[in-house]
Motif scaffolding. Sequence first.
Motif, PDB file in Angstrom:
ATOM      1  N   LEU A   1      34.870   9.971 -25.057  1.00  0.00           N
ATOM      2  CA  LEU A   1      34.197   9.909 -23.475  1.00  0.00           C
ATOM      3  C   LEU A   1      35.033   9.248 -22.720  1.00  0.00           C
ATOM      4  O   LEU A   1      35.939   8.298 -23.112  1.00  0.00           O
ATOM      5  N   SER A   2      35.291  10.051 -21.375  1.00  0.00           N
ATOM      6  CA  SER A   2      36.343   8.959 -20.154  1.00  0.00           C
ATOM      7  C   SER A   2      35.797   9.614 -19.407  1.00  0.00           C
ATOM      8  O   SER A   2      35.718   9.935 -18.708  1.00  0.00           O
ATOM      9  N   HIS A   3      35.970   8.053 -18.800  1.00  0.00           N
ATOM     10  CA  HIS A   3      36.352   8.047 -16.880  1.00  0.00           C
ATOM     11  C   HIS A   3      37.686   8.073 -16.126  1.00  0.00           C
ATOM     12  O   HIS A   3      38.685   8.122 -16.803  1.00  0.00           O
ATOM     13  N   VAL A   4      37.956   8.975 -15.367  1.00  0.00           N
ATOM     14  CA  VAL A   4      38.659   9.227 -14.664  1.00  0.00           C
ATOM     15  C   VAL A   4      38.888   8.872 -13.143  1.00  0.00           C
ATOM     16  O   VAL A   4      37.959   9.885 -12.764  1.00  0.00           O
ATOM     17  N   GLY A   5      39.396   7.989 -12.104  1.00  0.00           N
ATOM     18  CA  GLY A   5      39.484   7.681 -11.226  1.00  0.00           C
ATOM     19  C   GLY A   5      38.523   6.607 -10.734  1.00  0.00           C
ATOM     20  O   GLY A   5      38.535   6.473  -9.435  1.00  0.00           O
ATOM     21  N   THR A   6      38.302   6.075 -11.543  1.00  0.00           N
ATOM     22  CA  THR A   6      37.258   4.950 -11.073  1.00  0.00           C
ATOM     23  C   THR A   6      38.372   3.775 -10.504  1.00  0.00           C
ATOM     24  O   THR A   6      39.465   3.822 -10.126  1.00  0.00           O
ATOM     25  N   ARG A   7      37.432   2.792  -9.622  1.00  0.00           N
ATOM     26  CA  ARG A   7      37.783   1.526  -9.159  1.00  0.00           C
ATOM     27  C   ARG A   7      36.812   0.772  -8.401  1.00  0.00           C
ATOM     28  O   ARG A   7      35.503   1.779  -8.033  1.00  0.00           O
ATOM     29  N   GLY A   8      37.257   0.401  -6.967  1.00  0.00           N
ATOM     30  CA  GLY A   8      35.837  -0.555  -6.523  1.00  0.00           C
ATOM     31  C   GLY A   8      35.203  -1.581  -6.645  1.00  0.00           C
ATOM     32  O   GLY A   8      35.596  -1.352  -8.010  1.00  0.00           O
ATOM     33  N   PRO A   9      34.652  -2.444  -6.451  1.00  0.00           N
ATOM     34  CA  PRO A   9      34.298  -3.200  -6.592  1.00  0.00           C
ATOM     35  C   PRO A   9      32.835  -2.854  -7.849  1.00  0.00           C
ATOM     36  O   PRO A   9      32.258  -2.295  -7.452  1.00  0.00           O
ATOM     37  N   LEU A  10      32.713  -3.869  -8.425  1.00  0.00           N
ATOM     38  CA  LEU A  10      30.985  -3.486  -9.507  1.00  0.00           C
ATOM     39  C   LEU A  10      29.977  -5.221  -9.101  1.00  0.00           C
ATOM     40  O   LEU A  10      30.739  -5.710  -8.480  1.00  0.00           O
ATOM     41  N   TYR A  11      29.222  -5.069 -10.099  1.00  0.00           N
ATOM     42  CA  TYR A  11      28.371  -5.897 -10.125  1.00  0.00           C
ATOM     43  C   TYR A  11      28.537  -7.272 -10.740  1.00  0.00           C
ATOM     44  O   TYR A  11      27.686  -8.251  -9.943  1.00  0.00           O
ATOM     45  N   GLY A  12      29.627  -7.306 -11.702  1.00  0.00           N
ATOM     46  CA  GLY A  12      29.916  -7.901 -12.534  1.00  0.00           C
ATOM     47  C   GLY A  12      30.561  -7.283 -13.772  1.00  0.00           C
ATOM     48  O   GLY A  12      30.652  -6.173 -13.825  1.00  0.00           O
ATOM     49  N   LYS A  13      31.128  -8.131 -14.344  1.00  0.00           N
ATOM     50  CA  LYS A  13      32.204  -8.262 -15.659  1.00  0.00           C
ATOM     51  C   LYS A  13      31.050  -7.379 -16.720  1.00  0.00           C
ATOM     52  O   LYS A  13      31.955  -6.501 -17.426  1.00  0.00           O
ATOM     53  N   LYS A  14      30.422  -7.524 -16.875  1.00  0.00           N
ATOM     54  CA  LYS A  14      29.377  -7.113 -17.499  1.00  0.00           C
ATOM     55  C   LYS A  14      29.124  -5.543 -17.615  1.00  0.00           C
ATOM     56  O   LYS A  14      29.000  -4.316 -18.118  1.00  0.00           O
ATOM     57  N   ASP A  15      29.110  -5.102 -16.752  1.00  0.00           N
ATOM     58  CA  ASP A  15      29.066  -3.119 -15.912  1.00  0.00           C
ATOM     59  C   ASP A  15      30.408  -2.868 -16.844  1.00  0.00           C
ATOM     60  O   ASP A  15      30.039  -2.046 -17.759  1.00  0.00           O
ATOM     61  N   LEU A  16      31.747  -3.388 -17.112  1.00  0.00           N
ATOM     62  CA  LEU A  16      32.925  -2.674 -17.761  1.00  0.00           C
ATOM     63  C   LEU A  16      32.331  -3.260 -18.921  1.00  0.00           C
ATOM     64  O   LEU A  16      32.677  -2.357 -20.407  1.00  0.00           O
TER      65      LEU A  16
ATOM     66  N   GLY B   1      33.574  13.344   2.845  1.00  0.00           N
ATOM     67  CA  GLY B   1      32.518  14.278   3.119  1.00  0.00           C
ATOM     68  C   GLY B   1      31.362  13.955   1.319  1.00  0.00           C
ATOM     69  O   GLY B   1      31.212  14.512   0.347  1.00  0.00           O
ATOM     70  N   THR B   2      31.062  12.694   1.622  1.00  0.00           N
ATOM     71  CA  THR B   2      30.816  12.198   0.163  1.00  0.00           C
ATOM     72  C   THR B   2      29.418  10.689   0.391  1.00  0.00           C
ATOM     73  O   THR B   2      29.775   9.932   1.455  1.00  0.00           O
ATOM     74  N   GLY B   3      28.870  10.797  -0.523  1.00  0.00           N
ATOM     75  CA  GLY B   3      27.782   9.501  -0.061  1.00  0.00           C
ATOM     76  C   GLY B   3      28.286   8.234  -0.099  1.00  0.00           C
ATOM     77  O   GLY B   3      27.595   7.561   0.000  1.00  0.00           O
ATOM     78  N   THR B   4      28.435   7.829  -1.089  1.00  0.00           N
ATOM     79  CA  THR B   4      29.876   6.657  -2.034  1.00  0.00           C
ATOM     80  C   THR B   4      31.100   6.664  -1.898  1.00  0.00           C
ATOM     81  O   THR B   4      31.205   6.332  -3.240  1.00  0.00           O
ATOM     82  N   PRO B   5      31.764   6.616  -0.377  1.00  0.00           N
ATOM     83  CA  PRO B   5      33.056   6.787  -0.400  1.00  0.00           C
ATOM     84  C   PRO B   5      33.958   5.463  -0.834  1.00  0.00           C
ATOM     85  O   PRO B   5      32.973   4.089  -0.787  1.00  0.00           O
ATOM     86  N   GLU B   6      34.735   5.286  -1.810  1.00  0.00           N
ATOM     87  CA  GLU B   6      35.442   4.110  -2.414  1.00  0.00           C
ATOM     88  C   GLU B   6      37.007   4.321  -1.973  1.00  0.00           C
ATOM     89  O   GLU B   6      37.273   5.155  -1.639  1.00  0.00           O
ATOM     90  N   ALA B   7      37.719   3.332  -1.274  1.00  0.00           N
ATOM     91  CA  ALA B   7      39.238   3.448  -0.964  1.00  0.00           C
ATOM     92  C   ALA B   7      39.882   3.300  -2.073  1.00  0.00           C
ATOM     93  O   ALA B   7      39.215   2.489  -2.915  1.00  0.00           O
ATOM     94  N   GLY B   8      40.962   3.919  -2.526  1.00  0.00           N
ATOM     95  CA  GLY B   8      41.838   4.037  -3.064  1.00  0.00           C
ATOM     96  C   GLY B   8      41.918   5.020  -4.181  1.00  0.00           C
ATOM     97  O   GLY B   8      42.623   4.807  -5.152  1.00  0.00           O
ATOM     98  N   GLY B   9      41.598   5.953  -3.619  1.00  0.00           N
ATOM     99  CA  GLY B   9      41.777   6.840  -4.990  1.00  0.00           C
ATOM    100  C   GLY B   9      42.438   8.007  -5.175  1.00  0.00           C
ATOM    101  O   GLY B   9      43.598   7.608  -4.088  1.00  0.00           O
TER     102      GLY B   9
END
Length: 337
Positions: free
Chosen positions: A192-207, A260-268
């Motif tokens: 399983l892999s995520h690619v391109g993640t970035r931006g603020p999270l709710y907390g370190k527990k998310d990771l 054109g997307t619902g939840t954009p994040e800078a630095g992608g």
Amino acid sequence: MSTDDTSTHSAMPRGPVDSSRTPRFAGPATFARLPRLDEVQGRADVAVVGVPFDSGVSYRPGARFGGNAIREASRLLRPYNPAQDASPFALAQVADAGDIAANPFDIHEAVETVEAAAGELLESGARLMTLGGDHTIALPLLRAVARKHGPVALLHFDAHLDTWDTYFGAEYTHGTPFRRAVEEGILDTSALSHVGTRGPLYGKKDLDDDAKMGFGIVTSADVMRRGVDEVADQLRQRIGDRPLYVSIDIDCLDPAHAPGTGTPEAGGMTSRELLEILRGLASCNLVSADVVEVAPAYDHAEITAVAASHTAYELTTLMSRRIAAERQERTGTESAD
């Protein structure tokens, strides 16, 4: 007129409308101007299907219109893909299967509808190239794919993890599909892999929670620092020859490349980086894929839809090449017998 009117798996595939005879801006906007599924007697190696559903979004709505925006942008796609040295629509029968009409007022019913319709297409022998829609739809698509292939490897391109538990107590949203998929045992947690993640999270527990589920993370900054070839090589090694599902939230791209997307994040990532990583997966066993979260209301000059159409084109090419290679291998085995 089509470039080829034959329409069976064994015959030469029926390809796109000939743009030297019919202008690209004329006629129905099927994906890449390919035939509809009914025009090839309901038999396709790759079925491009839309899911106009966005009731699972947590911020800006509008992805229900994404599939048709991608289809419109795909009018400019051409039959030969020089980056992969392949003519995907000649290697395999690719057809537009239209849309899966999901209930916009009942998420649970919508999820069941998408799962059932995707299952029917997969049982017909097709691999799916799904145009979303919001990321909620990845869960029922994965359920259908896993029913056919068993637990699958997942390559998830996104600014966000999408492994949260609930939003407002709701278990099915665009931020929760991969936690549900892990809980249901339909993902191969060794790949399983995520690619391109970035931006603020709710907390370190998310990771921490994400890591416990088995996900590896390649951030957008990792792609920038390490380069696409190294990233693609790492992903290939993690995936191996497992059945692979690729899920692409278009917000993995920087807002400069996908506004054109619902939840954009800078630095992608750039669109070039995304396409090059996908091209690096040519040896992988890609069994189905989706491109989601295209919201045309925020998409000036169709920048996002163009990026999404090329992304779907690269994924379709990967599937077509794999199908052609497997067919050739079977033919060679039968000849040897």
